[in-house]
Design an enzyme around this catalytic site. Structure first.
Site, short mmCIF file in Angstrom:
data_model
loop_
_atom_site.label_atom_id
_atom_site.label_comp_id
_atom_site.label_asym_id
_atom_site.label_seq_id
_atom_site.Cartn_x
_atom_site.Cartn_y
_atom_site.Cartn_z
N ASP A 10 0.86 -1.18 0.00
CA ASP A 10 0.00 0.00 0.00
C ASP A 10 0.90 1.24 0.00
O ASP A 10 2.13 1.14 -0.18
CB ASP A 10 -1.01 -0.04 1.16
CG ASP A 10 -0.36 0.17 2.53
OD1 ASP A 10 0.89 0.30 2.60
OD2 ASP A 10 -1.10 0.21 3.54
N HIS A 11 0.30 2.42 0.21
CA HIS A 11 1.07 3.67 0.18
C HIS A 11 2.16 3.69 1.26
O HIS A 11 3.23 4.23 1.04
CB HIS A 11 0.12 4.86 0.36
CG HIS A 11 -0.77 4.73 1.57
ND1 HIS A 11 -1.81 3.83 1.61
CD2 HIS A 11 -0.73 5.34 2.78
CE1 HIS A 11 -2.40 3.91 2.80
NE2 HIS A 11 -1.76 4.81 3.52
N CYS A 67 2.99 -3.22 4.10
CA CYS A 67 2.09 -2.11 4.46
C CYS A 67 2.79 -1.37 5.60
O CYS A 67 3.99 -1.55 5.81
CB CYS A 67 0.69 -2.60 4.81
SG CYS A 67 0.53 -3.57 6.31
N GLY A 68 2.08 -0.52 6.32
CA GLY A 68 2.74 0.29 7.35
C GLY A 68 3.35 -0.57 8.44
O GLY A 68 4.53 -0.45 8.78
N THR A 69 2.54 -1.45 9.02
CA THR A 69 3.01 -2.35 10.08
C THR A 69 3.34 -3.74 9.56
O THR A 69 4.00 -4.51 10.26
CB THR A 69 1.92 -2.52 11.15
OG1 THR A 69 0.75 -3.06 10.50
CG2 THR A 69 1.58 -1.20 11.82
N GLY A 70 2.82 -4.08 8.41
CA GLY A 70 2.91 -5.45 7.90
C GLY A 70 1.78 -6.34 8.41
O GLY A 70 1.63 -7.48 7.96
N HIS A 100 10.97 -23.73 8.68
CA HIS A 100 9.95 -24.42 9.45
C HIS A 100 8.53 -24.25 8.91
O HIS A 100 7.69 -25.12 9.14
CB HIS A 100 9.97 -23.93 10.91
CG HIS A 100 11.15 -24.45 11.69
ND1 HIS A 100 11.22 -24.42 13.06
CD2 HIS A 100 12.32 -25.03 11.27
CE1 HIS A 100 12.36 -24.96 13.47
NE2 HIS A 100 13.06 -25.32 12.39
N ASN A 101 8.25 -23.12 8.29
CA ASN A 101 6.86 -22.81 7.90
C ASN A 101 6.63 -22.84 6.41
O ASN A 101 5.49 -22.64 5.97
CB ASN A 101 6.45 -21.44 8.46
CG ASN A 101 6.78 -21.27 9.91
OD1 ASN A 101 7.59 -20.43 10.29
ND2 ASN A 101 6.19 -22.08 10.77
N ARG A 111 6.86 1.00 7.96
CA ARG A 111 7.09 2.02 8.99
C ARG A 111 7.81 1.42 10.20
O ARG A 111 8.00 2.11 11.22
CB ARG A 111 5.75 2.62 9.42
CG ARG A 111 5.08 3.42 8.32
CD ARG A 111 3.66 3.83 8.70
NE ARG A 111 3.06 4.68 7.68
CZ ARG A 111 1.75 4.86 7.54
NH1 ARG A 111 0.90 4.26 8.35
NH2 ARG A 111 1.29 5.66 6.58
N ARG A 134 9.20 -33.25 9.91
CA ARG A 134 8.13 -32.98 10.87
C ARG A 134 7.43 -31.66 10.57
O ARG A 134 6.25 -31.48 10.88
CB ARG A 134 8.67 -33.01 12.29
CG ARG A 134 9.61 -31.86 12.64
CD ARG A 134 10.25 -32.06 14.02
NE ARG A 134 11.03 -30.91 14.44
CZ ARG A 134 12.27 -30.62 14.00
NH1 ARG A 134 12.84 -31.39 13.11
NH2 ARG A 134 12.92 -29.56 14.47
N HIS A 135 8.18 -30.73 9.94
CA HIS A 135 7.58 -29.43 9.62
C HIS A 135 6.54 -29.56 8.50
O HIS A 135 5.57 -28.82 8.47
CB HIS A 135 8.67 -28.44 9.24
CG HIS A 135 9.68 -28.25 10.33
ND1 HIS A 135 9.34 -27.73 11.56
CD2 HIS A 135 10.99 -28.57 10.40
CE1 HIS A 135 10.42 -27.72 12.34
NE2 HIS A 135 11.43 -28.23 11.66
N ARG A 138 3.26 -30.45 10.03
CA ARG A 138 2.64 -29.31 10.71
C ARG A 138 2.09 -28.30 9.71
O ARG A 138 0.98 -27.77 9.88
CB ARG A 138 3.67 -28.62 11.63
CG ARG A 138 4.05 -29.55 12.78
CD ARG A 138 5.33 -29.13 13.49
NE ARG A 138 5.69 -30.11 14.49
CZ ARG A 138 6.89 -30.19 15.05
NH1 ARG A 138 7.84 -29.33 14.72
NH2 ARG A 138 7.14 -31.11 15.95
#
Ligand code: RB5
Length: 145
Positions: A10-11, A67-70, A100-101, A111, A134-135, A138
């Site tokens: 975003d902006h 984005c600003g905070t994510g 792992h993910n 920001r 194992r990941h 999950r």
């Protein structure tokens, strides 16, 4: 062929997106810039969905969202069952979300993070493999049946 990396913001993430598009090009990737295209106020879910749909359609191998905070853009991206979007603040997070993910989208708060740290995180993210084992079990449980 170069890996294609879909990227959207975003902006509040526009400036960092420009930095990361240049970084991707320098690292030899093909960035697929899905906007936004300026500082004018826009809605972060639109760009989360654009990147998610590009991955789902096979138009990109991995994604980057800002984005600003994510936070908002992560929440929106993770509504797509095939997306595992990880909000990252440092290189350890960038490595672990791959190992792992099996994250396929890295997310930054424009920001919240410095551009050098974000560049480093992106490089680590794109060069770290999923460990499986194992990941894998999950990760397979993430989307409820
Ligand atoms: C935009 O002001 C801001 O709310 C957005 O970039 C993001 O931080 C939302 O989670």
């Amino acid at each position: 062929m170069n890996q294609t990396i879909a990227i959207g913001s975003d902006h509040a993430g526009f400036e960092l997106k420009g930095t990361l598009v240049r970084e991707l090009t320098e690292l030899g990737y093909a960035p697929l810039d899905l906007g936004t295209d300026g500082e004018e106020s826009v809605d972060y879910p639109d760009f989360a969905h654009a990147v998610a749909r590009a991955l789902k359609a096979g138009k990109a191998d991995m994604g980057v969202l800002i984005c600003g905070t994510g936070i908002g853009i992560s929440i929106a991206a993770n509504r797509h069952p095939e997306i595992r979007a990880a909000l990252v603040h440092d290189a350890l997070g960038a490595r672990m979300c791959r190992q792992h993910n099996d994250a396929n989208v890295i997310v930054f708060g424009g920001r919240m993070i410095g551009s050098e740290v974000a560049r480093d995180c992106l490089d680590v993210f794109l060069n770290t493999e999923f460990e499986g084992g194992r990941h894998q079990r999950r990760v397979a449980k993430i989307t409820p049946s």
